[in-house]
Design an enzyme around this catalytic site. Structure first.
Site, PDB file in Angstrom:
ATOM      1  N   GLY A  74       6.338   5.297 -17.942  1.00 44.81           N
ATOM      2  CA  GLY A  74       6.455   4.020 -17.234  1.00 44.81           C
ATOM      3  C   GLY A  74       5.555   3.925 -16.016  1.00 44.81           C
ATOM      4  O   GLY A  74       5.648   2.985 -15.235  1.00 44.81           O
TER       5      GLY A  74
ATOM      6  N   GLY B 264       7.950   2.869  -7.363  1.00 46.48           N
ATOM      7  CA  GLY B 264       9.318   3.120  -7.811  1.00 46.48           C
ATOM      8  C   GLY B 264      10.294   2.201  -7.104  1.00 46.48           C
ATOM      9  O   GLY B 264       9.996   1.634  -6.053  1.00 46.48           O
TER      10      GLY B 264
ATOM     11  N   LYS C 297      -5.723  -2.126  -2.401  1.00 42.13           N
ATOM     12  CA  LYS C 297      -4.988  -1.464  -1.309  1.00 42.13           C
ATOM     13  C   LYS C 297      -5.950  -1.066  -0.185  1.00 42.13           C
ATOM     14  O   LYS C 297      -5.627  -1.193   0.999  1.00 42.13           O
ATOM     15  CB  LYS C 297      -4.243  -0.241  -1.849  1.00 42.13           C
ATOM     16  CG  LYS C 297      -3.121  -0.639  -2.811  1.00 42.13           C
ATOM     17  CD  LYS C 297      -2.598   0.564  -3.565  1.00 42.13           C
ATOM     18  CE  LYS C 297      -1.436   0.187  -4.458  1.00 42.13           C
ATOM     19  NZ  LYS C 297      -1.056   1.273  -5.383  1.00 42.13           N
TER      20      LYS C 297
ATOM     21  N   ASP D 229      -6.636  -1.395  -8.570  1.00 46.30           N
ATOM     22  CA  ASP D 229      -5.422  -1.332  -7.760  1.00 46.30           C
ATOM     23  C   ASP D 229      -5.704  -0.623  -6.425  1.00 46.30           C
ATOM     24  O   ASP D 229      -5.342  -1.129  -5.354  1.00 46.30           O
ATOM     25  CB  ASP D 229      -4.350  -0.581  -8.567  1.00 46.30           C
ATOM     26  CG  ASP D 229      -3.056  -0.402  -7.806  1.00 46.30           C
ATOM     27  OD1 ASP D 229      -2.270  -1.356  -7.747  1.00 46.30           O
ATOM     28  OD2 ASP D 229      -2.832   0.696  -7.255  1.00 46.30           O
TER      29      ASP D 229
ATOM     30  N   VAL E  81       0.841  -1.203   0.000  1.00 49.11           N
ATOM     31  CA  VAL E  81       0.000   0.000   0.000  1.00 49.11           C
ATOM     32  C   VAL E  81       0.872   1.248   0.000  1.00 49.11           C
ATOM     33  O   VAL E  81       1.703   1.425   0.888  1.00 49.11           O
ATOM     34  CB  VAL E  81      -0.913   0.048   1.256  1.00 49.11           C
ATOM     35  CG1 VAL E  81      -1.803   1.283   1.226  1.00 49.11           C
ATOM     36  CG2 VAL E  81      -1.761  -1.204   1.358  1.00 49.11           C
TER      37      VAL E  81
ATOM     38  N   GLU F 106       0.831   0.700 -17.183  1.00 49.68           N
ATOM     39  CA  GLU F 106       1.180  -0.473 -17.977  1.00 49.68           C
ATOM     40  C   GLU F 106       0.494  -0.391 -19.343  1.00 49.68           C
ATOM     41  O   GLU F 106      -0.406   0.431 -19.534  1.00 49.68           O
ATOM     42  CB  GLU F 106       0.690  -1.718 -17.258  1.00 49.68           C
ATOM     43  CG  GLU F 106       1.062  -1.710 -15.803  1.00 49.68           C
ATOM     44  CD  GLU F 106       1.666  -2.999 -15.342  1.00 49.68           C
ATOM     45  OE1 GLU F 106       1.507  -4.009 -16.041  1.00 49.68           O
ATOM     46  OE2 GLU F 106       2.306  -2.968 -14.281  1.00 49.68           O
TER      47      GLU F 106
HETATM   48  N1  NAP Z   1       7.052  -1.270  -9.417  1.00 55.09           N
HETATM   49  C1  NAP Z   1       6.636  -0.653  -8.327  1.00 55.09           C
HETATM   50  O1  NAP Z   1       6.937   0.523  -8.111  1.00 55.09           O
HETATM   51  C2  NAP Z   1       5.820  -1.396  -7.294  1.00 55.09           C
HETATM   52  C3  NAP Z   1       5.418  -0.728  -6.129  1.00 55.09           C
HETATM   53  C4  NAP Z   1       4.709  -1.430  -5.144  1.00 55.09           C
HETATM   54  C5  NAP Z   1       4.398  -2.761  -5.350  1.00 55.09           C
HETATM   55  N2  NAP Z   1       4.773  -3.377  -6.521  1.00 55.09           N
HETATM   56  C6  NAP Z   1       4.446  -4.799  -6.684  1.00 55.09           C
HETATM   57  O2  NAP Z   1       5.671  -5.519  -6.646  1.00 55.09           O
HETATM   58  C7  NAP Z   1       5.590  -6.654  -7.497  1.00 55.09           C
HETATM   59  C8  NAP Z   1       6.754  -6.602  -8.490  1.00 55.09           C
HETATM   60  O3  NAP Z   1       6.642  -5.430  -9.279  1.00 55.09           O
HETATM   61  P1  NAP Z   1       7.807  -4.991 -10.289  1.00 55.09           P
HETATM   62  O4  NAP Z   1       7.426  -3.647 -10.764  1.00 55.09           O
HETATM   63  O5  NAP Z   1       9.147  -5.201  -9.689  1.00 55.09           O
HETATM   64  O6  NAP Z   1       7.573  -6.044 -11.468  1.00 55.09           O
HETATM   65  P2  NAP Z   1       8.551  -6.363 -12.685  1.00 55.09           P
HETATM   66  O7  NAP Z   1       9.533  -5.267 -12.886  1.00 55.09           O
HETATM   67  O8  NAP Z   1       7.701  -6.799 -13.806  1.00 55.09           O
HETATM   68  O9  NAP Z   1       9.384  -7.631 -12.156  1.00 55.09           O
HETATM   69  C9  NAP Z   1       8.798  -8.851 -11.898  1.00 55.09           C
HETATM   70  C10 NAP Z   1       9.884  -9.856 -11.590  1.00 55.09           C
HETATM   71  O10 NAP Z   1       9.275 -11.070 -11.196  1.00 55.09           O
HETATM   72  C11 NAP Z   1       9.804 -12.149 -11.967  1.00 55.09           C
HETATM   73  N3  NAP Z   1       8.707 -13.096 -12.147  1.00 55.09           N
HETATM   74  C12 NAP Z   1       7.471 -12.859 -12.652  1.00 55.09           C
HETATM   75  N4  NAP Z   1       6.734 -13.982 -12.599  1.00 55.09           N
HETATM   76  C13 NAP Z   1       7.512 -14.928 -12.066  1.00 55.09           C
HETATM   77  C14 NAP Z   1       7.336 -16.303 -11.767  1.00 55.09           C
HETATM   78  N5  NAP Z   1       6.188 -16.929 -12.001  1.00 55.09           N
HETATM   79  N6  NAP Z   1       8.371 -16.989 -11.217  1.00 55.09           N
HETATM   80  C15 NAP Z   1       9.547 -16.366 -10.971  1.00 55.09           C
HETATM   81  N7  NAP Z   1       9.780 -15.065 -11.228  1.00 55.09           N
HETATM   82  C16 NAP Z   1       8.777 -14.374 -11.775  1.00 55.09           C
HETATM   83  C17 NAP Z   1      10.287 -11.539 -13.258  1.00 55.09           C
HETATM   84  O11 NAP Z   1      11.317 -12.366 -13.761  1.00 55.09           O
HETATM   85  P3  NAP Z   1      12.157 -12.017 -15.096  1.00 55.09           P
HETATM   86  O12 NAP Z   1      13.026 -10.857 -14.699  1.00 55.09           O
HETATM   87  O13 NAP Z   1      12.908 -13.223 -15.364  1.00 55.09           O
HETATM   88  O14 NAP Z   1      11.142 -11.647 -16.134  1.00 55.09           O
HETATM   89  C18 NAP Z   1      10.800 -10.170 -12.770  1.00 55.09           C
HETATM   90  O15 NAP Z   1      12.132 -10.265 -12.309  1.00 55.09           O
HETATM   91  C19 NAP Z   1       4.207  -6.601  -8.143  1.00 55.09           C
HETATM   92  O16 NAP Z   1       3.334  -7.423  -7.416  1.00 55.09           O
HETATM   93  C20 NAP Z   1       3.802  -5.146  -8.010  1.00 55.09           C
HETATM   94  O17 NAP Z   1       2.397  -4.985  -7.948  1.00 55.09           O
HETATM   95  C21 NAP Z   1       5.479  -2.727  -7.478  1.00 55.09           C
END
Ligand code: NAP
Length: 410
Positions: free
Chosen positions: A186, A301, A204, A200, A131, A189
Site C-alpha cells: 500500500g 500513514g 515537497k 512527489d 511534507v 499507488e
Molecule cells: N496517505 C498518506 O499517508 C498521506 C500523507 C501525507 C499527505 N497525504 C495527502 O493527503 C491527501 C489525502 O490522502 P489519502 O491517502 O487520505 O487519500 P484517500 O485515502 O484516497 O482519501 C481521499 C478522500 O477524499 C475524498 N475525495 C476525493 N475527491 C473528492 C472530491 N472531489 N470531493 C469530496 N471528497 C473527495 C474521498 O471520498 P470517498 O471516501 O467518498 O471516496 C476520500 O474520502 C492527498 O492529497 C495526499 O497526497 C496523504
C-alpha cells in the site's frame, strides 16, 4: 466553554485519522486551547460508503452545505487533486476559516495564492502534512528561521522510493519486484509515476524552498530524476564501496539563487541518510548557528499524517501560524555553503583518455567508475558522452571510500 468548529474534507486514510484523533485527544485540545474542538461536517465523494462517523456530524458531498453552517472555524483538507480542492480552500478562507491541508500537489501549485489570500483575510494556513508526513519539518524551520540562516535543506521525502531502494539492496531484488512489493504494502499507488519519477518529492521540495527562502527556483531549472535508472548492478557496486543510493531532494541558496534538485545520490555511512530505510523520511537542515539538524520519522500513514494536521490545528487556533512571506527580506544573504569537492559514480563505457580534466579515483567494474570532478567538467564529459549515467556521492574527502587502499588514483 466555547467550541472550535471544524470541517474535514475527505474521509480516506488521512481524513479518518484526523477525525479519530480529534475524538481520542479531546482532553488535550481542551487543556491546550481552553476550548472544545468539535468536528461538525465531513465532505466525501461517495455518500454510500459505510463509515464510522457520529450521527450529529453533517456528512455531505456538497461543499456549499458546509460553507453555509452558521459557525465554522477551521477547514481541514485531506482530499486529492488540485481541483476542486484549491477552489474549496479559497472559499473557506473567504468565509474567514483557517485552513489546514495535506495535499502537496495542490499546495506546491497554489500555496502562494492561498497564503496571500489568508493574509488578506486575517486567517492562517497549516501545511505541515504536505511534507514528510509526521515529521515536524515545517514547524522546525519556522522556529529556526527566527534568527538562524538556513543555507541548505536535503531530504528523503518520498517513502515509496526509499522503500524500493531498501528492498532492492536488502533482498537483492530487481526494481520491478521491489515496486510490486511497495504496491502490495500500500505504499505505492497503481500508477506509481509521481513517486518513482520524483514528482512527489519535487512538490515537497518546492514547498520547503518557499518556507526556508521565501521563494522557489524556476521549476524548469530544477533537475528532477526518479529512481527508475537504478539497477541491481549499480546497487551491488555501491554496496562494495560501502555506499547506498538514496533519493534526495536538495534546496540551497547560492549567490542569491535558489538551486534545487531531486535525484538519486550516493551516501556513505557517516551520512545520516545512510541508515534511513524502508518507508521512512528524513530531512537535514543546515543553518549557520545550530549547524546540521536531522529529523527522521514516518513520512506518511494515517496517524503520522493526522499528527501533523492536529498539531497545525492547535497552531492555527492559537494564530501562531504566520505566513513567511517576509522571509525573503530578512534572509536576503549569500549562501554559506562550504564549497566541497564533488565525487561521482559513473556508469558506462567511458573513454578516459578523452577526459584529462577528470580525476579517476576507482574502477569498480569495467563500466562503473568513481571520479572527482567539478560540475562544469562533468558537464563537459556528458556533452561528449551523453549516454553515461552519473550519480553524485554526498560527502567530502573524508568519505571512507576515498581513503580506502582500493581507491587508488588510476
Ligand atoms: N496517505 C498518506 O499517508 C498521506 C500523507 C501525507 C499527505 N497525504 C495527502 O493527503 C491527501 C489525502 O490522502 P489519502 O491517502 O487520505 O487519500 P484517500 O485515502 O484516497 O482519501 C481521499 C478522500 O477524499 C475524498 N475525495 C476525493 N475527491 C473528492 C472530491 N472531489 N470531493 C469530496 N471528497 C473527495 C474521498 O471520498 P470517498 O471516501 O467518498 O471516496 C476520500 O474520502 C492527498 O492529497 C495526499 O497526497 C496523504
Amino acid at each position: 466553554m466555547s467550541v472550535i468548529k471544524v470541517a474535514i474534507l475527505g474521509f480516506g486514510t488521512v481524513g479518518e485519522g484526523v477525525y479519530r484523533t480529534i475524538q481520542s485527544h479531546a482532553q488535550e485540545f481542551t487543556a491546550v486551547l481552553g476550548k472544545k474542538v468539535e468536528v461538525v461536517a465531513i465532505l466525501v465523494k461517495n455518500i454510500q460508503k459505510e463509515r464510522n462517523i457520529r450521527e450529529d456530524v453533517l456528512l455531505t458531498t456538497n461543499f456549499q452545505e458546509i460553507l453555509r453552517l452558521p459557525q465554522l472555524d477551521v477547514v481541514i483538507e485531506a482530499i486529492v487533486d488540485k481541483e476542486p480542492t484549491f477552489t474549496y480552500l479559497k472559499q473557506a478562507i473567504g468565509k474567514g476559516c483557517h485552513i489546514i491541508t495535506a495535499n502537496k500537489e495542490m499546495f506546491a501549485h497554489h500555496g502562494k495564492e492561498l497564503l496571500d489570500l489568508a493574509k488578506e483575510n486575517g486567517v492562517s494556513v497549516g501545511y505541515e502534512a504536505t511534507v514528510a508526513g509526521g515529521i515536524p519539518v515545517i514547524q522546525t524551520l519556522r522556529q529556526l528561521l527566527n534568527i538562524n540562516r538556513v543555507s541548505q535543506i536535503q531530504g528523503i521525502l518520498n517513502g515509496t522510493s526509499n522503500f524500493i531502494l531498501s528492498e532492492m539492496r536488502e533482498k537483492k531484488q530487481s526494481f520491478a519486484e521491489s515496486l510490486r512489493q511497495a504496491q502490495a504494502k500500500g505504499y505505492a499507488e497503481a500508477d506509481p509515476t509521481n513517486d518513482i519519477e520524483g514528482f512527489d518529492a519535487f512538490y515537497k521540495a518546492m514547498i520547503l524552498s518557499r518556507i526556508a527562502f521565501g521563494e522557489e527556483p524556476d521549476w524548469q531549472t530544477v533537475e528532477r530524476q526518479g529512481i527508475t535508472a537504478i539497477t541491481s548492478e549499480l546497487i551491488e557496486a555501491a554496496e562494495k564501496l560501502k555506499l547506498r543510493f538514496k533519493h534526495v531532494a536538495s534546496i540551497s541558496k547560492e549567490d542569491e539563487q535558489i538551486i534545487a534538485s531531486v535525484k538519486p545520490i550516493l551516501v556513505g555511512d557517516e551520512n545520516p541518510f545512510y541508515h534511513v530505510e524502508g518507508a521512512e523520511n528524513a530531512v537535514n537542515v543546515h543553518s549557520d548557528i545550530v549547524g546540521r539538524i536531522t529529523l527522521q520519522g514516518p513520512g506518511a500513514g494515517m496517524y503520522p499524517t493526522a499528527s501533523a494536521m492536529i498539531e497545525d490545528l492547535v497552531y492555527v487556533c492559537q494564530s501562531k501560524l504566520n505566513s513567511r512571506q517576509n522571509i525573503k527580506k530578512t534572509a536576503d544573504w549569500r549562501g554559506q555553503i562550504r564549497k566541497q569537492k564533488d565525487y561521482w559514480l559513473l556508469q558506462g563505457f567511458v573513454e578516459k583518455t578523452k577526459h584529462p580534466e577528470i580525476t579517476w579515483l576507482d574502477e569498480v567494474t569495467d563500466s562503473i567508475f568513481i571520479i572527482e570532478a567539478g560540475k562544469e567538467d562533468l558537464k563537459g564529459l556528458l556533452g561528449r558522452q551523453p549516454e553515461i549515467c552519473y550519480f553524485q556521492i554526498l560527502g567530502d574527502e573524508n568519505l571512507p571510500i576515498l581513503n580506502k587502499p582500493t581507491a587508488t588514483v588510476i
